[in-house]
Design an enzyme around this catalytic site. Structure first.
Site, PDB file in Angstrom:
ATOM      1  N   PRO A  30     -21.299  10.600 -36.867  1.00 10.87           N
ATOM      2  CA  PRO A  30     -21.940   9.306 -37.076  1.00 10.87           C
ATOM      3  C   PRO A  30     -22.614   8.821 -35.793  1.00 10.87           C
ATOM      4  CG  PRO A  30     -19.560   9.067 -36.901  1.00 10.87           C
ATOM      5  CD  PRO A  30     -19.836  10.535 -36.953  1.00 10.87           C
ATOM      6  N   THR A  32     -25.214   5.518 -34.443  1.00 11.20           N
ATOM      7  CA  THR A  32     -25.962   4.288 -34.693  1.00 11.20           C
ATOM      8  C   THR A  32     -27.442   4.526 -34.447  1.00 11.20           C
ATOM      9  OG1 THR A  32     -24.089   2.915 -34.068  1.00 11.20           O
ATOM     10  CG2 THR A  32     -26.259   1.902 -33.955  1.00 11.20           C
ATOM     11  N   TYR A 186     -13.845  -0.131 -31.883  1.00 12.62           N
ATOM     12  CA  TYR A 186     -14.071  -0.952 -33.070  1.00 12.62           C
ATOM     13  C   TYR A 186     -12.742  -1.528 -33.562  1.00 12.62           C
ATOM     14  CZ  TYR A 186     -18.860   0.434 -32.691  1.00 12.62           C
ATOM     15  OH  TYR A 186     -20.132   0.595 -32.203  1.00 12.62           O
TER      16      TYR A 186
END
Length: 378
Positions: A30, A32, A186
């Site tokens: 993943p 961003t 996170y």
């Protein structure tokens, strides 16, 4: 589980991940990229980007917010509105039409959020009132961070429910599964870490309290969509975004002990130069392990293959190389080198440049100047 080897390069060997048959051991990590619109809706540009990379054994999407409260950037995609679900369905349809498989990464920013990056202008919530000190990126440039609110017990319960609802939305959108982002500073990581969790209630204090939130999230998501569709990403010892974990080992050992019986699809672990995160995960996790070494050093074809060949991971997630190589797997098969990123300032912006205009190894590099692939989002 392992399937028969068919190539000299272990990254090109197939792997059965539950009911999913992966044609190779390469996972697109993943990353961003911020190409959604201001309502967090993916468009055709994102469908093109992911479809270009569909030869990965598995794609894990960029971080997707499960709620307005979880949003970190204004053009970050979400999974909390039907418009977002429809936008993601175009992406998953494109990936599947190209022969790929894709999980949605559910990512809650916690204290990393900012009022300027939220449609409602709200103050972010976190385990404790511990702000970051590094500047926050907004569409108007970098701004000072804000102090988060300490989440109430009721808000924690609503947040757990939001993860589960986002997972259901992901399945409706056509994703093959979901990954819970519990790493890299996170929200679940904020509950695990020493400095960001100063609570003395059921969600803080000792190991049992610190792991409670990520355990509850994982259980809720597994219950919502089936554990065999759920991955969990962790980064023990990772100091990104000013996280401090003085002794990660007992915390993560107990976390894995509690979630292992769920039968998750995989555990995705980021290596750390100080804490032996991957080695401990290999020892403590009974299922499929996805290893990532790109957080602190550049991933190369050789280092990625060595993870699998040495038994340190079953699958390897590759991040930055996928920015400039839509054909990471094909380059491995052809013995072609991975190309380097040439325009770093186009990583996190709008439009196709630096996003969908990198050529494959068998194409002339003329697309950037001679083709308009997809109109930029507005």
């Amino acid at each position: 589980m392992d399937t028969a080897k068919t190539h000299g390069n272990p990254l090109l060997d197939p792997y059965d991940l539950g009911s999913l048959h992966l044609p190779n051991r390469v996972v697109m990590a993943p990353m961003t990229r911020l190409r959604a619109d201001r309502n967090g809706v993916p468009g055709d540009l994102m469908a093109t980007y992911y479809a270009q990379r569909a030869s990965a054994g598995l794609i894990v999407s960029e971080g997707i917010s499960p709620s307005v409260d979880g949003q970190q950037y204004l053009t970050e995609p979400g999974l909390y509105s039907e418009a977002q679900v429809e936008g993601w369905r175009r992406v998953t349809d494109a990936v599947h039409a190209s022969g790929g498989r894709v999980f949605a990464q559910i990512m809650h920013a916690g204290r990393g959020g900012h009022p300027a990056n939220r449609p409602d202008g709200g103050t972010p919530g976190a385990p404790s009132v511990v702000p970051r000190t590094d500047p926050v990126h907004t569409l108007d440039g970098k701004v000072a961070p804000v102090a988060p609110r300490a989440l109430t017990l009721r808000e924690i319960g609503r947040t757990v429910a939001a993860y589960a609802e986002a997972a259901r939305a992901a399945v409706r959108a056509g994703f093959d599964g979901v990954e819970i982002h519990g790493a890299n500073g996170y929200l679940p990581h904020q509950f695990l870490a020493d400095n960001t969790n100063q609570r003395m209630d059921a969600y803080g204090g000792g190991v049992t309290g610190r792991i409670r939130f990520p355990v509850e999230v994982t259980e809720a998501v597994a219950d919502a969509v089936g554990a065999d569709r759920v991955g969990l990403r962790l980064s023990p010892g990772n100091s990104q975004f000013e996280m401090v974990e003085r002794d990660p080992a007992p915390v993560y050992r107990e976390l894995l002990r509690q979630v292992a019986p769920l039968g998750l699809a995989y555990l995705h672990v980021t290596a750390d130069p100080v804490h032996p995160a991957l080695a401990e995960a290999r020892r403590d996790w009974p299922g499929t392990l996805v290893g990532n070494t790109g957080e602190h050093e550049a991933t190369t074809p050789e280092s990625a293959a060595a993870l699998v060949a040495g038994g340190r991971a079953d699958l390897v997630s590759v991040g930055r190389p996928y920015i400039s190589n839509p054909d990471v797997v094909e380059r491995l098969a052809a013995g072609a080198p991975w190309s380097v990123i040439r325009e770093r300032n186009f990583h996190y912006t709008s439009g196709p440049r630096g996003y969908v205009d990198y050529p494959t190894h068998d194409q002339a590099d003329t697309r950037r100047d001679n083709a308009r692939l997809v109109a930029p989002l507005t």
